[in-house]
Design a protein around this motif. Structure first.
Motif, PDB file in Angstrom:
ATOM      1  N   ILE A  33       0.672  -1.223  -0.273  1.00 35.47           N
ATOM      2  CA  ILE A  33      -0.075   0.073  -0.131  1.00 35.47           C
ATOM      3  C   ILE A  33       0.923   1.212   0.035  1.00 35.47           C
ATOM      4  O   ILE A  33       0.688   2.343  -0.797  1.00 35.47           O
ATOM      5  N   ALA A  34       1.907   1.179   0.966  1.00 38.15           N
ATOM      6  CA  ALA A  34       2.792   2.436   0.886  1.00 38.15           C
ATOM      7  C   ALA A  34       3.351   2.726  -0.370  1.00 38.15           C
ATOM      8  O   ALA A  34       3.654   3.984  -0.786  1.00 38.15           O
ATOM      9  N   ALA A  97       9.984   4.133   2.360  1.00 39.05           N
ATOM     10  CA  ALA A  97       8.366   4.239   2.288  1.00 39.05           C
ATOM     11  C   ALA A  97       7.847   3.019   2.316  1.00 39.05           C
ATOM     12  O   ALA A  97       6.767   2.890   3.365  1.00 39.05           O
ATOM     13  N   GLY A  98       8.253   1.763   1.789  1.00 34.74           N
ATOM     14  CA  GLY A  98       7.665   0.728   1.952  1.00 34.74           C
ATOM     15  C   GLY A  98       7.727   0.174   3.587  1.00 34.74           C
ATOM     16  O   GLY A  98       6.751  -0.513   4.285  1.00 34.74           O
ATOM     17  N   LEU A  99       8.715   0.218   4.158  1.00 35.90           N
ATOM     18  CA  LEU A  99       9.059  -0.035   5.588  1.00 35.90           C
ATOM     19  C   LEU A  99       8.063   0.545   6.594  1.00 35.90           C
ATOM     20  O   LEU A  99       7.647   0.188   7.406  1.00 35.90           O
ATOM     21  N   MET A 100       7.879   2.070   6.293  1.00 32.14           N
ATOM     22  CA  MET A 100       6.990   2.623   7.049  1.00 32.14           C
ATOM     23  C   MET A 100       5.617   1.917   7.032  1.00 32.14           C
ATOM     24  O   MET A 100       4.982   1.574   7.906  1.00 32.14           O
ATOM     25  N   GLY A 101       4.981   1.589   5.842  1.00 32.94           N
ATOM     26  CA  GLY A 101       3.719   0.801   5.846  1.00 32.94           C
ATOM     27  C   GLY A 101       3.886  -0.401   6.528  1.00 32.94           C
ATOM     28  O   GLY A 101       2.906  -0.842   7.142  1.00 32.94           O
ATOM     29  N   LEU A 145       0.167   6.878   9.085  1.00 31.58           N
ATOM     30  CA  LEU A 145       0.858   5.652   9.085  1.00 31.58           C
ATOM     31  C   LEU A 145       2.260   5.312   7.808  1.00 31.58           C
ATOM     32  O   LEU A 145       2.780   4.589   7.827  1.00 31.58           O
ATOM     33  N   MET A 146       1.819   6.050   6.774  1.00 35.05           N
ATOM     34  CA  MET A 146       2.697   6.167   5.545  1.00 35.05           C
ATOM     35  C   MET A 146       2.447   7.362   4.672  1.00 35.05           C
ATOM     36  O   MET A 146       1.823   8.112   4.873  1.00 35.05           O
ATOM     37  N   GLY A 147       3.434   7.215   3.552  1.00 33.46           N
ATOM     38  CA  GLY A 147       2.902   8.405   2.698  1.00 33.46           C
ATOM     39  C   GLY A 147       3.697   9.554   2.696  1.00 33.46           C
ATOM     40  O   GLY A 147       3.187  10.453   2.001  1.00 33.46           O
TER      41      GLY A 147
END
Length: 581
Positions: A33-34, A97-101, A145-147
């Protein structure tokens, strides 16, 4: 075995292949998703990674150098290793970015799983929270959460929530390891997490005694890893100049008073604090129930203690000078842990088989109103929280009679199936579609010196680059040191040694002063573009040459519609590069 003993032993058998598989799936959903649902975003830690890896080199007295060298985080160090190994800035930004999601969704999954012991419901929880943006209300610091590019705040908060989640599911080894390591991920939030976990174990002494060996050994292992990380960072900044204590206080007091937005918040009347207090009340109610599993009692204690400590630390910070260590830590942001956990915890309680599941369909059905009336979001939090309280206090009233248990399970299964389908189709499916059919566009939207001729020209030139205030993260896309990133001055509380040079740059280059109050309504942790554009456009060549001599600046980057009295080197896509002869 009596009922209480059986419930308390549940945590010991929670972690099996299915548990790990569901956690991995939730994290994978978050990563997908991120990366797939959000515009490509450069990540702030990549710039520090460039400096730590030696890719970008600064003069030792430059404020940006002091910031990059002194700010400690495993995220920066890992980024430096990857960059040194040949990973590109584009790939590293996508990875972060993906790690945050992934961490955000895994954390929410674990919190819901702690209370519900339901794999599918726990998989739904992060998708539901993300889809409706039910992350609570950030106090002193926003909750995402992300983005966005604000990697430290997102990962720090999600990381400590994930730590609580592992403890809440009875995985005390992993939880203890993550807790010990947490200051290396985010020093302020990490120290806070260690405090509230320690206090929570004090009130859960039986749980601590039962798992003492695992908790102590793995928390010490985490601490040792964190100390090794800090030792590496300390070696880099140990020889940096030390600012006199009184002078340091003057710079911090003035900056927080005139520029800092986060640490200027002292009010108590906010939705974020009210939701945190409701979380605390729910946690205390869970703790007092005799049939509550030990791990659930622990995570409930963590959330309740976090709210109490947030109140104590914030109240103390208000009474202390703005330059005090406690104010630098930004204690009002600690309320955010209870906020981001609130909805995941509520879903877990409403979906728990031990408290009855009749309220869960009502909860998800009521959430549909938010699509039509988004202004009802605050009210939805309060109603959901009261519903969770009633479910805990009166489980028999919130469930269907025992003789109708089959129908109860069918209703629950139908609810879970429908919500999982809807949330997956509105969050995961679009992300997968974007990656499959538009994957090249995601990386193509990143412009830097490797794929853009204009940035390549900037990268090849010598000397420090001066940028207009609204041009953020230019170092990252050019691999060139900048005099100052005017888009983010809020590093000063963490690196007060940069104060004298930072203020000299603000005063002589941007026309601002840390010790002077900015124009009304212009308080910001960034240089205001409208304030320095006229100054730059009217500045004579001789004045620019003085700036070049004083600060070693050779080139200036501005938006294309600015007009400086300097030679133009290149212009492209809304930007112009000037040089100071």
């Amino acid at each position: 075995m009596d009922k209480e003993t059986w419930i308390n032993s549940m945590a010991e058998s929670l972690w099996n292949r299915k548990s790990y598989a569901a956690l991995i799936i939730s994290a994978a959903f978050g990563f997908l998703i991120a990366v797939g649902n959000h515009p490509p975003t450069w990540q702030v830690p990549v710039e520090t990674g460039q400096v730590l890896a030696g890719i970008v080199q600064y003069p030792v007295n430059n404020p940006m150098y002091l910031y990059h060298i002194k700010v400690w985080s495993l995220l920066n160090q890992a980024g430096a290793l990857l960059l040194a190994a040949g990973v590109s800035e584009i790939s590293l930004s996508l990875l972060i970015a993906g790690l945050m999601g992934a961490v955000s969704c895994a954390a929410l999954y674990l919190v819901t799983f702690s209370f519900s012991r339901d794999y599918l419901l726990s998989l739904i929880s992060p998708l539901f929270v993300y889809g409706l943006n039910l992350v609570g209300y950030g106090h002193a610091y926003p909750i995402w959460l992300m983005g966005t590019s604000h990697s430290y705040g997102i990962l720090g908060l999600s990381y400590i929530l994930m730590t609580a989640g592992f403890l809440g599911t009875g995985n005390f080894r992993t939880g203890a390891l993550l807790a010990g390591l947490s200051p290396a991920v985010h020093p302020s939030l990490g120290v806070f997490m260690i405090i509230i976990i320690s206090v929570s174990f004090f009130f859960n002494a039986e749980t601590f005694r039962t798992y003492r060996s695992s908790i102590v050994i793995f928390s010490m292992l985490g601490c040792l890893l964190g100390l090794a990380s800090f030792g590496y960072q300390y070696r880099l900044f140990a020889d940096l100049p030390v600012l006199d204590t009184q002078l340091k206080s003057q710079y911090l007091d003035s900056f927080i008073e005139n520029f800092d937005l986060h640490r200027s918040i002292t009010g108590w009347d906010s939705p974020g604090i009210r939701i945190a207090l409701l979380n605390c009340l729910i946690g205390i109610t869970v703790i007092t129930r005799k049939t509550t599993p030990r791990s659930v009692r622990l995570i409930s204690s963590i959330f309740a203690v976090s709210v109490v400590c947030s109140i104590v630390f914030s109240a103390a910070a208000i009474q202390l000078p703005k330059s005090s260590f406690l104010n630098v830590l930004m204690p009002f942001r600690y309320f955010n842990l209870a906020n981001i956990a609130f909805m995941a915890m509520t879903i877990g309680i409403l979906g728990s088989s031990t408290t009855g599941r009749l309220t869960l369909p009502l909860f998800f059905g009521g959430s549909l109103l938010l699509l039509l009336f988004p202004d009802l979001k605050a009210l939805f939090y309060y109603v959901a929280g009261i519903g969770a309280l009633l479910t805990i206090l009166y489980p028999s009233a919130c469930s269907i009679a025992e003789k109708a248990s089959l129908r109860r399970e069918k209703l629950h299964a139908i609810t879970i199936g429908l919500v999982l389908l809807v949330t997956a189709m509105t969050t995961v499916a679009p992300a997968a579609y974007n990656l499959i059919f538009h994957g090249d566009e995601i990386t193509g939207d990143f412009r830097n010196m490797t794929n853009d001729q204009f940035f390549a020209i900037i990268s090849e030139r010598e000397g420090l680059l001066l940028t207009a205030a609204d041009l953020h993260l230019i170092q990252m896309v050019t691999r060139r040191p900048v005099l100052l990133d005017g888009g983010g001055l809020d590093f000063l509380p963490y690196v007060p040694e940069s104060g004298p040079e930072l203020n000299a740059i603000l005063r002589d280059v941007y026309g601002l002063d840390i010790f002077s109050e900015p124009p009304a309504g212009q308080k910001n942790s960034a240089v205001i573009t409208d304030l320095h554009r006229p100054l730059w456009e009217n500045r004579a060549l001789a004045e620019w040459q003085m700036i070049r001599s004083r600060f070693k600046v050779t080139d200036i980057l501005t938006p294309a519609d600015w007009h400086l009295n300097l030679p133009v080197i290149a212009s492209d896509k809304g930007l112009t590069l000037y040089t100071i002869p």
